[in-house]
Scaffold this motif. Structure first.
Motif, PDB file in Angstrom:
ATOM      1  N   ALA A  56       0.421  -1.077  -0.101  1.00 45.15           N
ATOM      2  CA  ALA A  56      -0.128  -0.091   0.183  1.00 45.15           C
ATOM      3  C   ALA A  56       1.186   1.377   0.080  1.00 45.15           C
ATOM      4  CB  ALA A  56      -0.786  -0.666   0.825  1.00 45.15           C
ATOM      5  N   LEU A  57       2.002   0.993   0.515  1.00 47.23           N
ATOM      6  CA  LEU A  57       2.513   2.479   0.634  1.00 47.23           C
ATOM      7  C   LEU A  57       3.510   2.400  -0.366  1.00 47.23           C
ATOM      8  CD1 LEU A  57       4.026   4.688   2.181  1.00 47.23           C
ATOM      9  CD2 LEU A  57       5.865   2.833   3.159  1.00 47.23           C
ATOM     10  N   VAL A  58       3.889   1.141  -1.403  1.00 50.18           N
ATOM     11  CA  VAL A  58       4.330   2.005  -2.127  1.00 50.18           C
ATOM     12  C   VAL A  58       3.369   2.031  -3.975  1.00 50.18           C
ATOM     13  CG1 VAL A  58       5.907   0.548  -4.260  1.00 50.18           C
ATOM     14  CG2 VAL A  58       6.613  -0.050  -1.792  1.00 50.18           C
ATOM     15  N   VAL A  59       2.333   1.645  -3.753  1.00 47.18           N
ATOM     16  CA  VAL A  59       1.318   2.449  -4.107  1.00 47.18           C
ATOM     17  C   VAL A  59       0.591   3.483  -4.445  1.00 47.18           C
ATOM     18  CG1 VAL A  59      -1.694   1.502  -5.363  1.00 47.18           C
ATOM     19  CG2 VAL A  59       0.081  -0.359  -5.103  1.00 47.18           C
ATOM     20  N   VAL A  60       0.964   3.893  -3.061  1.00 48.07           N
ATOM     21  CA  VAL A  60       0.419   5.855  -2.949  1.00 48.07           C
ATOM     22  C   VAL A  60       1.705   6.281  -3.047  1.00 48.07           C
ATOM     23  CG1 VAL A  60       0.338   7.505  -0.740  1.00 48.07           C
ATOM     24  CG2 VAL A  60      -0.921   4.912  -1.022  1.00 48.07           C
ATOM     25  N   LEU A  61       3.283   5.846  -2.667  1.00 42.36           N
ATOM     26  CA  LEU A  61       3.673   6.719  -2.954  1.00 42.36           C
ATOM     27  C   LEU A  61       4.246   7.009  -4.843  1.00 42.36           C
ATOM     28  CD1 LEU A  61       6.872   5.622  -0.546  1.00 42.36           C
ATOM     29  CD2 LEU A  61       5.350   7.471  -0.197  1.00 42.36           C
ATOM     30  N   LEU A  62       3.441   6.085  -5.788  1.00 35.00           N
ATOM     31  CA  LEU A  62       4.005   5.846  -7.034  1.00 35.00           C
ATOM     32  C   LEU A  62       2.594   6.362  -7.662  1.00 35.00           C
ATOM     33  CD1 LEU A  62       4.465   2.380  -8.016  1.00 35.00           C
ATOM     34  CD2 LEU A  62       6.085   4.251  -8.461  1.00 35.00           C
ATOM     35  N   LEU A  63       1.666   5.864  -7.172  1.00 38.19           N
ATOM     36  CA  LEU A  63       0.160   7.324  -7.389  1.00 38.19           C
ATOM     37  C   LEU A  63       1.060   9.468  -6.853  1.00 38.19           C
ATOM     38  CD1 LEU A  63      -2.676   7.647  -8.532  1.00 38.19           C
ATOM     39  CD2 LEU A  63      -3.079   7.352  -5.756  1.00 38.19           C
ATOM     40  N   ALA A  64       1.367   8.987  -6.049  1.00 32.54           N
ATOM     41  CA  ALA A  64       1.925  10.683  -5.848  1.00 32.54           C
ATOM     42  C   ALA A  64       2.969  11.274  -6.176  1.00 32.54           C
ATOM     43  CB  ALA A  64       2.058  10.343  -4.304  1.00 32.54           C
ATOM     44  N   SER A  65       3.506  10.087  -6.937  1.00 26.78           N
ATOM     45  CA  SER A  65       4.814  10.218  -8.152  1.00 26.78           C
ATOM     46  C   SER A  65       4.546  11.157  -9.314  1.00 26.78           C
ATOM     47  CB  SER A  65       5.932   9.804  -8.289  1.00 26.78           C
ATOM     48  OG  SER A  65       6.754   9.510  -6.987  1.00 26.78           O
ATOM     49  N   VAL A  66       3.523   9.531  -9.725  1.00 26.30           N
ATOM     50  CA  VAL A  66       3.298  10.409 -11.649  1.00 26.30           C
ATOM     51  C   VAL A  66       1.822  11.526 -11.519  1.00 26.30           C
ATOM     52  CG1 VAL A  66       1.429   9.264 -12.641  1.00 26.30           C
ATOM     53  CG2 VAL A  66       2.936   7.665 -11.726  1.00 26.30           C
ATOM     54  N   TRP A  67       0.716  11.397 -10.658  1.00 23.33           N
ATOM     55  CA  TRP A  67      -0.272  12.426 -10.169  1.00 23.33           C
ATOM     56  C   TRP A  67       0.874  14.089  -9.808  1.00 23.33           C
ATOM     57  CZ3 TRP A  67      -3.912  13.754 -11.991  1.00 23.33           C
ATOM     58  CH2 TRP A  67      -4.842  14.143 -12.008  1.00 23.33           C
ATOM     59  N   TRP A  68       2.209  14.005  -9.615  1.00 26.16           N
ATOM     60  CA  TRP A  68       2.973  14.952  -9.748  1.00 26.16           C
ATOM     61  C   TRP A  68       2.505  15.553 -10.916  1.00 26.16           C
ATOM     62  CZ3 TRP A  68       5.023  18.750  -6.221  1.00 26.16           C
ATOM     63  CH2 TRP A  68       6.033  19.889  -6.739  1.00 26.16           C
ATOM     64  N   TYR A  69       3.404  14.404 -11.449  1.00 27.65           N
ATOM     65  CA  TYR A  69       3.572  15.584 -12.860  1.00 27.65           C
ATOM     66  C   TYR A  69       2.092  15.782 -13.596  1.00 27.65           C
ATOM     67  CZ  TYR A  69       8.420  13.736 -12.377  1.00 27.65           C
ATOM     68  OH  TYR A  69       9.275  13.729 -11.963  1.00 27.65           O
ATOM     69  N   VAL A  70       1.218  15.717 -12.709  1.00 30.25           N
ATOM     70  CA  VAL A  70       0.023  15.904 -13.968  1.00 30.25           C
ATOM     71  C   VAL A  70      -0.166  17.744 -13.029  1.00 30.25           C
ATOM     72  CG1 VAL A  70      -2.276  15.337 -14.549  1.00 30.25           C
ATOM     73  CG2 VAL A  70      -0.608  13.639 -14.526  1.00 30.25           C
ATOM     74  N   ALA A  71       0.188  17.289 -11.685  1.00 26.36           N
ATOM     75  CA  ALA A  71      -0.908  18.636 -11.338  1.00 26.36           C
ATOM     76  C   ALA A  71       0.440  19.397 -10.394  1.00 26.36           C
ATOM     77  CB  ALA A  71      -1.452  17.353  -9.759  1.00 26.36           C
TER      78      ALA A  71
END
Length: 510
Positions: free
Chosen positions: A471-486
């Motif tokens: 869960a921690l890895v998934v959230v960090l990956l989501l945060a990293s991907v979304w960073w480049y969008v937002a």
């Protein structure tokens, strides 16, 4: 509204403590939430979220097999001391930045946008995991109560349905506004304190037989499959560390608290030390009253403390004490939904979440972030879905809470230490103790974050795997991907007052 310039810009000495609305505007936000919570209510929400009658009780069975009585009692004492250091250090930073965004806003101001971004996502993961852990624990105890009263046999499916009903109850209560939340939390404080006294008193005076002091303080039990006793004892600290989480609720409700620059800081610290004392008494009372260790671990109720009540007091007495615990857990879950929804609201206000324009909307009648409340309970429901398939999933959900929210506590503290004299304290400060207490807090958090990503059972397979790390890895990956969008739209403001900012705030009022 996005802030792109360097950290520490526009950091000024806070205005007088009574002018919290002016301070909030200075930090960049137009007040839109109702400031109807007093200092006791602010302390009460963190105390309710910590909830020794939730954390200690729901993970008591976990503790019985991961070190047993000695680890539970000594672990509680030691973990409580380190958590108090974390709380003291966090309270100091909270006094300087009393906003609903709390941890991520502090990290953004002290370290820059990326620090704030990842702190926010970790904080959000921990808060949502806490809702799932608390309300699923309440569902387990509700199933145990039904088992005692009517012979109901809890199954993963029936427990999950009870869990969903509790989530809906908490969503409904939170939609009525912060005044009701504050009143419920104030009642919760006395319910918890009196409840602990009643439980410990009943278990001390009613049973004819008690365990020895030697058993309670030195007995070590290892049912994990791991051979190393130090590893097992370390894993057993999850009971205490999980319970001692959620005190950031005082910070998240600061925009709804009078004299928040002082009250929110005091609320954090008081909630920890009061819980520390109450929790030790509760764990000692339960452990002294164990009649049959193996039967307690394998209770037909599915909840070991219920078996302790049953063996010590009989079915009627056990049912009464279970009701005391269940009501306390319901108070706890309701307070956690309030804290998590404010985090969702604040993070969306700074355009950090997908669909931020929806999640930051606030009801014009109750001044409550209604969509944020619904998102918080919906994600909590999803986090608990693995409990339908895995017997160890509940332990993983509680670990998700710990490894999500605990690092988020330490990041603002670390950045405050790194800032040195550039950090301007608020009205509540540790003074010369700031640095030693801060470094103790940071080192402790680093230790437990790594620890609770490790497997809790051996051999490691689909059923025993610690899904918290995933869960921690998934959230960090989501945060990293979304960073480049937002990343172009995300940012905390420097000061409130422009026409564009006023328009954007107005769009959030529905």
């Amino acid at each position: 509204m996005a802030r792109t310039d360097a950290p520490f810009d526009a950091i000024r000495k806070p205005p007088p403590a009574q002018d919290e609305e002016a301070r909030l505007r200075e930090l960049g936000y137009q007040p839109v939430l109702a400031r109807r919570m007093d200092g006791f209510g602010n302390f009460a929400i963190s105390f309710s979220v910590i909830s020794v009658l939730s954390g200690c009780m729901t993970l008591y069975g976990f503790g019985l097999g991961t070190g047993g009585p000695s680890v539970m009692l000594w672990g509680w004492a030691g973990v409580g001391l380190f958590v108090l250091c974390v709380g003291l250090a966090l309270a100091e930073v909270t006094s300087a930045y009393p906003t609903s965004g709390a941890l991520y806003y502090m990290a953004d101001r002290l370290g820059g946008r990326r620090w704030g971004w990842y702190t926010g996502w970790l904080n959000l993961l921990g808060l949502l995991g806490a809702i799932a852990g608390i309300d699923y624990g309440a569902a387990l105890f509700t199933g145990a109560f039904l088992n005692l009263q009517w012979g109901f046999v809890p199954t993963p499916g029936s427990t999950f349905l009870i869990f969903l009903a509790i989530l809906l109850l908490h969503a409904g209560l939170n939609l009525f506004g912060v005044r009701l939340v504050s009143v419920l939390n104030s009642v919760s404080v006395w319910w918890h304190l009196v409840g602990v006294a009643v439980i410990v008193g009943a278990l001390a005076f009613v049973p004819d037989r008690h365990q020895s002091v030697d058993f309670v303080l030195t007995e070590f039990v290892n049912d994990t499959g791991w051979a190393n006793p130090f590893y097992v004892a370390a894993i057993g600290l999850l009971l205490a560390q999980y319970t001692f989480s959620g005190y950031d609720a005082s910070a998240h409700l600061s925009e709804e608290t009078s004299n928040a620059s002082v009250s929110a800081a005091k609320g954090i610290v008081r909630s920890i030390w009061v819980s520390w004392l109450a929790g030790f008494a509760l764990l000692a009372g339960l452990t002294f009253a164990i009649q049959d260790y193996a039967a307690t671990q394998n209770s037909a109720t599915g909840v070991p403390p219920a078996q302790i009540f049953l063996d010590a007091l009989g079915s009627r007495g056990a049912a009464v004490l279970l009701l005391v615990v269940i009501v306390a857990q319901l108070f706890c879950g309701n307070a956690e939904v309030a804290a998590a929804s404010r985090m969702v609201f604040a993070f969306s206000r700074d355009n950090a979440l997908p669909g931020s324009a929806l999640w930051r909307k606030v009801s014009g009648s109750t001044q409550t972030p209604v969509p944020a409340v619904w998102l918080a309970v919906a994600v909590a429901a999803l986090l608990a879905v693995p409990s339908l398939y895995s017997a160890t999933a509940y332990g993983a959900v509680t670990a998700i809470n710990v490894i999500g929210i605990t690092p988020a506590y330490a990041i603002p503290v670390y950045l405050r230490l790194r800032a040195g004299n550039r950090f301007v304290p608020g009205p509540w400060s540790l003074g010369r103790w700031s640095r030693p207490i801060g470094w103790i807090a940071v080192v402790w958090v680093a230790f437990v974050t790594v620890l609770f990503c490790l497997p809790q059972k051996s051999p490691v397979n689909v059923d025993t795997m610690n899904y918290a790390a995933i869960a921690l890895v998934v959230v960090l990956l989501l945060a990293s991907v979304w960073w480049y969008v937002a990343r172009r739209s995300y940012g905390t403001p420097t000061a409130y007052g422009t026409a564009r900012e006023e328009a954007e705030i107005a769009e959030g009022i529905v």
